[in-house]
Scaffold this motif. Structure first.
Motif, PDB file in Angstrom:
ATOM      1  N   PHE A 115      35.925  36.782  48.294  1.00  0.00           N
ATOM      2  CA  PHE A 115      37.225  36.672  47.622  1.00  0.00           C
ATOM      3  C   PHE A 115      37.126  36.063  46.228  1.00  0.00           C
ATOM      4  N   PHE A 116      35.885  35.704  45.841  1.00  0.00           N
ATOM      5  CA  PHE A 116      35.682  35.252  44.460  1.00  0.00           C
ATOM      6  C   PHE A 116      35.359  36.414  43.526  1.00  0.00           C
ATOM      7  N   ASP A 117      34.607  37.432  44.050  1.00  0.00           N
ATOM      8  CA  ASP A 117      34.149  38.462  43.108  1.00  0.00           C
ATOM      9  C   ASP A 117      34.392  39.898  43.571  1.00  0.00           C
ATOM     10  N   THR A 118      34.560  40.129  44.844  1.00  0.00           N
ATOM     11  CA  THR A 118      34.737  41.504  45.316  1.00  0.00           C
ATOM     12  C   THR A 118      36.211  41.786  45.608  1.00  0.00           C
ATOM     13  N   ASP A 119      36.759  40.994  46.524  1.00  0.00           N
ATOM     14  CA  ASP A 119      38.163  41.183  46.900  1.00  0.00           C
ATOM     15  C   ASP A 119      39.026  40.169  46.156  1.00  0.00           C
ATOM     16  N   VAL A 120      39.328  40.475  44.908  1.00  0.00           N
ATOM     17  CA  VAL A 120      39.945  39.446  44.069  1.00  0.00           C
ATOM     18  C   VAL A 120      41.461  39.611  43.900  1.00  0.00           C
ATOM     19  N   GLY A 121      42.040  40.488  44.724  1.00  0.00           N
ATOM     20  CA  GLY A 121      43.464  40.778  44.554  1.00  0.00           C
ATOM     21  C   GLY A 121      44.361  39.553  44.680  1.00  0.00           C
ATOM     22  N   ASN A 122      45.493  39.625  43.970  1.00  0.00           N
ATOM     23  CA  ASN A 122      46.537  38.600  44.104  1.00  0.00           C
ATOM     24  C   ASN A 122      47.404  39.002  45.300  1.00  0.00           C
TER      25      ASN A 122
END
Ligand code: PMP
Length: 382
Positions: free
Chosen positions: A20-27
């Motif tokens: 969730f830092f670099d791949t799945d970064v969605g808001n």
């Protein structure tokens, strides 16, 4: 030996949060698939944290940035919400500074606060809480357990008193959650503060349980995230970490606590063999990971520095109070004199603590204590 101030992020937790830092970064507020994934993970984490504390509805969990923020939200939010009913708040004399200083600020703004004393073991009496209630009481705030002395409070009895009188009950569960069973329903808790780092997650995330039907006035206003209670884009990696840490705690807390109790008691039984050494806090109503002491005639800071030289990180008490150089308000509230409170040592255990570590402590502390006493004029004059 200083898990109370900061603990390593569990490996399993780190693995869960990294994408969730670099791949799945969605808001979590975005409509695209990456945003929807963030939202799903956010809700999964909410459900895990709810489950850890027995909250029937995950929507009662509000993610924040830390326990301090959660305490501020509960206390300020409830005070503002219920101020038309009264201006009296009840708390104890051993709360964390994030509760103490928030209540001091409310006092400057027209609220009246009663600080219930504690006994020599740091225990609060539910009867004294009951006696302090007036017609103007709108809020009671008592910590579940004190991280500095380990004492666990009779929360469900105090909760019963609060619920009988229909007074909102806030509990700072930072030191207790993830270490001992906490159940918001059985304990009649309306607000419960949690910190991610204290349950094995990462720093920078906390949570506040707000019982369904109870309302607070939020102070972080903006885009209306977290059901309008705490605006600002959610810290998805931190929240995923908190959810994972909660899941692990649900499964492993019982066994891990038993392991820690054995290590804790090994420290306590051995260190108490040194003369003029006393346990602080209750002997049995005590957090599994907490061993806290005071040594007469010497300063806790000197012990810490010498332990550090031997590769042992420990503390004299709350990491948050070290800036003031004042003796701990918790130890003073338990009836200790200033010079007694200055000789405190706090050892807090965690996941990576081993018997080897504990044995290193058991060998080192008595050696350091006797060396420091040789230099202490107070000891030679005793
Ligand atoms: N409440 C209690 C009982 C604590 O022990 C602490 C410190 N770990 C806090 C609140 C504040 O935590 P933080 O500094 O992470 O906001």
């Amino acid at each position: 030996m200083d898990y109370g101030s900061a603990s390593p992020v569990e490996k399993r937790v780190l693995e869960a949060m990294m994408p969730f830092f670099d791949t799945d970064v969605g808001n979590a507020s975005s409509l695209h698939s990456s945003g929807r994934k963030a939202k799903r993970e956010l809700e999964n984490a909410r459900a895990s944290v709810a489950k850890l504390i027995g909250a029937p509805n995950p929507k009662s969990i509000i993610f924040t940035s830390c326990a301090t923020e959660s305490n501020n939200l509960a206390l300020r939010g409830a005070a503002m919400r219920y101020k038309d009913k009264g201006n009296h708040i009840i708390t104890t004399s051993i709360e964390h500074m994030s509760v103490m200083n928030t209540l001091k600020d409310l006092e400057r703004n027209g609220f009246e606060v009663t600080y219930i004393p504690v006994d020599k073991d740091g225990l609060v009496s539910p009867q004294q809480v009951k006696n302090a209630i007036t017609e103007k009481t709108i809020l009671i705030s008592v910590m579940y357990a004190n991280g500095e002395i380990g004492t666990i409070q009779p929360i469900s009895e105090i909760g019963e008193v609060a619920s009988e009188k229909k007074i909102v009950f806030h509990v700072d569960g930072t030191a207790a959650c993830g270490k001992i069973p906490v159940d918001v329903e059985k304990d009649h808790i309306d607000f419960l503060t949690l910190s991610s780092n204290d349950i094995g997650g990462a720093k920078g995330t906390g949570a506040l349980y707000i019982k369904q039907g109870i309302r607070v006035i939020p102070f972080m206003l903006g885009g209306g995230q977290e059901f309008g209670m705490r605006s600002g884009s959610e810290n998805i990696p931190g929240i995923v970490a908190m959810g994972k840490a909660a899941e692990i705690a649900i499964k492993e807390m019982t066994d891990e606590s038993l392991r820690l109790v054995r290590l804790r008691d090994r420290i306590i039984d051995n260190l108490l063999k040194t003369e003029y050494t006393y346990l602080t806090g209750h002997r049995t109503k005590r957090l599994p990971n907490n061993a806290s002491f005071r040594f007469s005639f010497i300063e806790g800071e000197s012990i810490i520095l010498q332990l550090n030289d031997l590769g042992i990180t420990a503390s004299t008490g709350s990491a948050c109070s070290t800036k003031t150089l004042q003796p701990s308000h918790v130890l003073i509230a338990m009836g200790l004199r200033h010079e007694e409170a200055h000789g405190s040592l706090l050892l807090t255990l965690g996941r990576a603590s081993t018997q080897e570590d504990v044995d290193h402590v058991i060998e080192s502390v008595p050696m350091i204590v006797s060396k420091l006493r040789e230099l202490s004029p107070l000891y030679s004059r005793k």
